[in-house]
Design a protein around this motif. Sequence first.
Motif, PDB file in Angstrom:
ATOM      1  N   LEU A  78      48.334  34.574  35.719  1.00 13.38           N
ATOM      2  CA  LEU A  78      49.301  35.613  36.101  1.00 13.38           C
ATOM      3  C   LEU A  78      48.657  36.990  36.190  1.00 13.38           C
ATOM      4  O   LEU A  78      49.080  37.825  36.992  1.00 13.38           O
ATOM      5  N   ALA A  79      47.668  37.248  35.334  1.00 14.81           N
ATOM      6  CA  ALA A  79      47.117  38.604  35.276  1.00 14.81           C
ATOM      7  C   ALA A  79      45.671  38.580  34.818  1.00 14.81           C
ATOM      8  O   ALA A  79      45.269  37.696  34.055  1.00 14.81           O
ATOM      9  N   ALA A  80      44.909  39.581  35.299  1.00  6.87           N
ATOM     10  CA  ALA A  80      43.507  39.692  34.906  1.00  6.87           C
ATOM     11  C   ALA A  80      43.190  41.154  34.614  1.00  6.87           C
ATOM     12  O   ALA A  80      43.804  42.058  35.203  1.00  6.87           O
ATOM     13  N   LEU A  81      42.250  41.359  33.706  1.00  6.31           N
ATOM     14  CA  LEU A  81      41.869  42.715  33.289  1.00  6.31           C
ATOM     15  C   LEU A  81      40.367  42.854  33.311  1.00  6.31           C
ATOM     16  O   LEU A  81      39.649  41.945  32.847  1.00  6.31           O
ATOM     17  N   ASP A  82      39.876  43.955  33.849  1.00  7.83           N
ATOM     18  CA  ASP A  82      38.465  44.327  33.704  1.00  7.83           C
ATOM     19  C   ASP A  82      38.324  45.782  34.137  1.00  7.83           C
ATOM     20  O   ASP A  82      38.832  46.158  35.204  1.00  7.83           O
ATOM     21  N   PRO A  83      37.665  46.622  33.331  1.00  9.64           N
ATOM     22  CA  PRO A  83      37.478  48.014  33.755  1.00  9.64           C
ATOM     23  C   PRO A  83      36.602  48.125  35.009  1.00  9.64           C
ATOM     24  O   PRO A  83      36.645  49.120  35.730  1.00  9.64           O
ATOM     25  N   PHE A  84      35.821  47.092  35.251  1.00  5.23           N
ATOM     26  CA  PHE A  84      34.946  47.033  36.419  1.00  5.23           C
ATOM     27  C   PHE A  84      35.709  46.269  37.497  1.00  5.23           C
ATOM     28  O   PHE A  84      36.174  45.159  37.253  1.00  5.23           O
ATOM     29  N   ASP A  85      35.864  46.891  38.699  1.00  8.41           N
ATOM     30  CA  ASP A  85      36.837  46.307  39.630  1.00  8.41           C
ATOM     31  C   ASP A  85      36.250  45.394  40.707  1.00  8.41           C
ATOM     32  O   ASP A  85      36.918  45.088  41.694  1.00  8.41           O
ATOM     33  N   ALA A  86      35.023  44.916  40.508  1.00  6.86           N
ATOM     34  CA  ALA A  86      34.452  43.984  41.496  1.00  6.86           C
ATOM     35  C   ALA A  86      34.920  42.562  41.168  1.00  6.86           C
ATOM     36  O   ALA A  86      34.177  41.755  40.602  1.00  6.86           O
ATOM     37  N   VAL A  87      36.179  42.285  41.503  1.00 12.39           N
ATOM     38  CA  VAL A  87      36.785  41.009  41.105  1.00 12.39           C
ATOM     39  C   VAL A  87      37.282  40.212  42.309  1.00 12.39           C
ATOM     40  O   VAL A  87      38.270  39.493  42.213  1.00 12.39           O
ATOM     41  N   GLY A  88      36.557  40.317  43.416  1.00 11.01           N
ATOM     42  CA  GLY A  88      36.910  39.531  44.594  1.00 11.01           C
ATOM     43  C   GLY A  88      36.958  38.045  44.292  1.00 11.01           C
ATOM     44  O   GLY A  88      37.648  37.280  44.977  1.00 11.01           O
ATOM     45  N   VAL A  89      36.249  37.635  43.261  1.00 13.17           N
ATOM     46  CA  VAL A  89      36.237  36.218  42.857  1.00 13.17           C
ATOM     47  C   VAL A  89      37.649  35.689  42.594  1.00 13.17           C
ATOM     48  O   VAL A  89      37.917  34.498  42.769  1.00 13.17           O
ATOM     49  N   LEU A  90      38.565  36.582  42.233  1.00 15.48           N
ATOM     50  CA  LEU A  90      39.947  36.126  41.979  1.00 15.48           C
ATOM     51  C   LEU A  90      40.537  35.433  43.202  1.00 15.48           C
ATOM     52  O   LEU A  90      41.300  34.475  43.080  1.00 15.48           O
ATOM     53  N   ASP A  91      40.180  35.932  44.404  1.00 16.93           N
ATOM     54  CA  ASP A  91      40.720  35.340  45.633  1.00 16.93           C
ATOM     55  C   ASP A  91      40.365  33.869  45.781  1.00 16.93           C
ATOM     56  O   ASP A  91      41.074  33.115  46.427  1.00 16.93           O
ATOM     57  N   SER A  92      39.235  33.474  45.209  1.00 15.86           N
ATOM     58  CA  SER A  92      38.810  32.072  45.335  1.00 15.86           C
ATOM     59  C   SER A  92      39.607  31.153  44.433  1.00 15.86           C
ATOM     60  O   SER A  92      39.576  29.938  44.604  1.00 15.86           O
TER      61      SER A  92
ATOM     62  N   PHE B 188      42.815  32.440  42.131  1.00 14.97           N
ATOM     63  CA  PHE B 188      44.222  32.811  41.952  1.00 14.97           C
ATOM     64  C   PHE B 188      44.518  34.101  42.729  1.00 14.97           C
ATOM     65  O   PHE B 188      44.619  35.184  42.127  1.00 14.97           O
ATOM     66  N   PRO B 189      44.655  33.993  44.049  1.00 20.15           N
ATOM     67  CA  PRO B 189      44.815  35.206  44.865  1.00 20.15           C
ATOM     68  C   PRO B 189      46.063  36.013  44.521  1.00 20.15           C
ATOM     69  O   PRO B 189      46.120  37.204  44.836  1.00 20.15           O
ATOM     70  N   GLN B 190      47.043  35.389  43.860  1.00 22.58           N
ATOM     71  CA  GLN B 190      48.279  36.123  43.544  1.00 22.58           C
ATOM     72  C   GLN B 190      48.218  36.857  42.210  1.00 22.58           C
ATOM     73  O   GLN B 190      49.151  37.588  41.861  1.00 22.58           O
ATOM     74  N   ALA B 191      47.156  36.649  41.450  1.00 21.02           N
ATOM     75  CA  ALA B 191      47.117  37.218  40.094  1.00 21.02           C
ATOM     76  C   ALA B 191      47.154  38.742  40.134  1.00 21.02           C
ATOM     77  O   ALA B 191      46.477  39.366  40.958  1.00 21.02           O
ATOM     78  N   ALA B 192      47.944  39.328  39.239  1.00 22.79           N
ATOM     79  CA  ALA B 192      47.938  40.793  39.105  1.00 22.79           C
ATOM     80  C   ALA B 192      46.600  41.197  38.482  1.00 22.79           C
ATOM     81  O   ALA B 192      46.063  40.472  37.643  1.00 22.79           O
ATOM     82  N   PHE B 193      46.075  42.360  38.923  1.00 21.37           N
ATOM     83  CA  PHE B 193      44.790  42.805  38.365  1.00 21.37           C
ATOM     84  C   PHE B 193      44.907  44.235  37.853  1.00 21.37           C
ATOM     85  O   PHE B 193      45.501  45.092  38.516  1.00 21.37           O
ATOM     86  N   PHE B 194      44.329  44.485  36.690  1.00 17.68           N
ATOM     87  CA  PHE B 194      44.372  45.813  36.077  1.00 17.68           C
ATOM     88  C   PHE B 194      42.991  46.221  35.580  1.00 17.68           C
ATOM     89  O   PHE B 194      42.211  45.374  35.153  1.00 17.68           O
ATOM     90  N   THR B 195      42.753  47.515  35.643  1.00 17.66           N
ATOM     91  CA  THR B 195      41.505  48.039  35.070  1.00 17.66           C
ATOM     92  C   THR B 195      41.743  48.728  33.724  1.00 17.66           C
ATOM     93  O   THR B 195      40.784  49.095  33.054  1.00 17.66           O
ATOM     94  N   GLN B 196      43.006  48.905  33.368  1.00 22.99           N
ATOM     95  CA  GLN B 196      43.327  49.558  32.089  1.00 22.99           C
ATOM     96  C   GLN B 196      44.073  48.577  31.191  1.00 22.99           C
ATOM     97  O   GLN B 196      45.031  47.925  31.644  1.00 22.99           O
ATOM     98  N   THR B 197      43.663  48.537  29.928  1.00 22.84           N
ATOM     99  CA  THR B 197      44.309  47.622  28.981  1.00 22.84           C
ATOM    100  C   THR B 197      45.809  47.892  28.886  1.00 22.84           C
ATOM    101  O   THR B 197      46.624  46.959  28.810  1.00 22.84           O
ATOM    102  N   GLU B 198      46.189  49.179  28.890  1.00 19.65           N
ATOM    103  CA  GLU B 198      47.613  49.525  28.759  1.00 19.65           C
ATOM    104  C   GLU B 198      48.436  48.924  29.899  1.00 19.65           C
ATOM    105  O   GLU B 198      49.575  48.501  29.712  1.00 19.65           O
ATOM    106  N   GLU B 199      47.828  48.899  31.090  1.00 18.76           N
ATOM    107  CA  GLU B 199      48.546  48.322  32.239  1.00 18.76           C
ATOM    108  C   GLU B 199      48.770  46.830  32.039  1.00 18.76           C
ATOM    109  O   GLU B 199      49.842  46.301  32.337  1.00 18.76           O
ATOM    110  N   LEU B 200      47.750  46.152  31.535  1.00 19.99           N
ATOM    111  CA  LEU B 200      47.911  44.722  31.269  1.00 19.99           C
ATOM    112  C   LEU B 200      49.001  44.510  30.231  1.00 19.99           C
ATOM    113  O   LEU B 200      49.873  43.634  30.388  1.00 19.99           O
TER     114      LEU B 200
END
Length: 302
Positions: A28-42, A44-56
Amino acid sequence: MKFALIGAAGYIAPRHLKAIREVGGDLLAALDPFDAVGVLDSYFPQAAFFTQTEELEAHLEDHPVDWVSIASPNHLHEAHVRLAFRHGADALCEKPLVTEVAALERLKALEERTGRRVYTVLQLRVHPALLALKERLDRERGIKEVVLTYVTGRGPWYLKSWKGDVRKSGGLATNIGIHFFDLLAWFFGPAEHLEVHARTDTVAAGYLALARARVRWFLSIDPSFVPEPQRSQGKRTYRSIAIEGEEVEFSEGFTDLHTEVYRRTLAGKGFGLEDTWEAIRLTEAIRHKEVGGGAFRHPFLE
Ligand code: NAD
């Protein structure tokens, strides 16, 4: 099963993404302060992505998950397990679960208080060849002589990254060695005596007496320790466990071990705090032990 993944841009994250997909889970969701996360498309393309812990955390309030998978740097694991528990999820956390026993004790108290559980990734324990060896060793008697050698070449980036910072990774024996110390304790029982003969940024070596084995161990990220002829073939990794002079063969079959760890964990047979306790106790001791002599040195130190 609904998952969130912390540390989604890292080296090991794709193994978690693959495992979550292979066990039929949904990210459902992924977190990383580093935003090179194109791998998600391979995966779970629908996953929400956040760079801030508070957002997650805000997202999890409205979209709860059953599991939080943790693939962040080692020093953040405890905080990320706590985050999972706060949001009513169990945690599946990369190795080393934490770097010191005091943190294991805190997490144990937290499990009792919250009713949530944390499991870790000790994938060598699900390796078919090593499971078979464990069964054989359990039937045998006596004290075994063991020589453990693990060289895994890493470039200069390693020492510049969090992995080379002992306060973050726990150092070489913890970060690189934990799988092997866990394996040794699993095979041969708890440690009774420890010596550290070398401990630098790139080498850790020593002697370990366990209940049923005497182990000369050597770990390094310096590829110049890869023995010939492997080195002349361009190999930068060398892995050897010799028990009574007999080589343990486990070079194959590493690819799907994360998936197997996920399967076991979801089936209620995951590796919890008690399982990883001895390896964490031991690697913490290696970090602090005075470096000194000893008669039983690894052959690479001769
Ligand atoms: P990495 O540095 O490639 O990845 C770590 C990721 O965490 C990075 O993308 C980084 O941006 C992210 N991160 C940093 N701070 C964060 C924060 N506050 N919140 C969320 N994400 C944050 O490292 P890696 O090699 O992927 O290692 C990650 C974990 O996996 C470590 O615990 C490591 O020990 C473990 N690991 C396990 C194995 C294994 O065989 N099981 C192999 C390699 C690494």
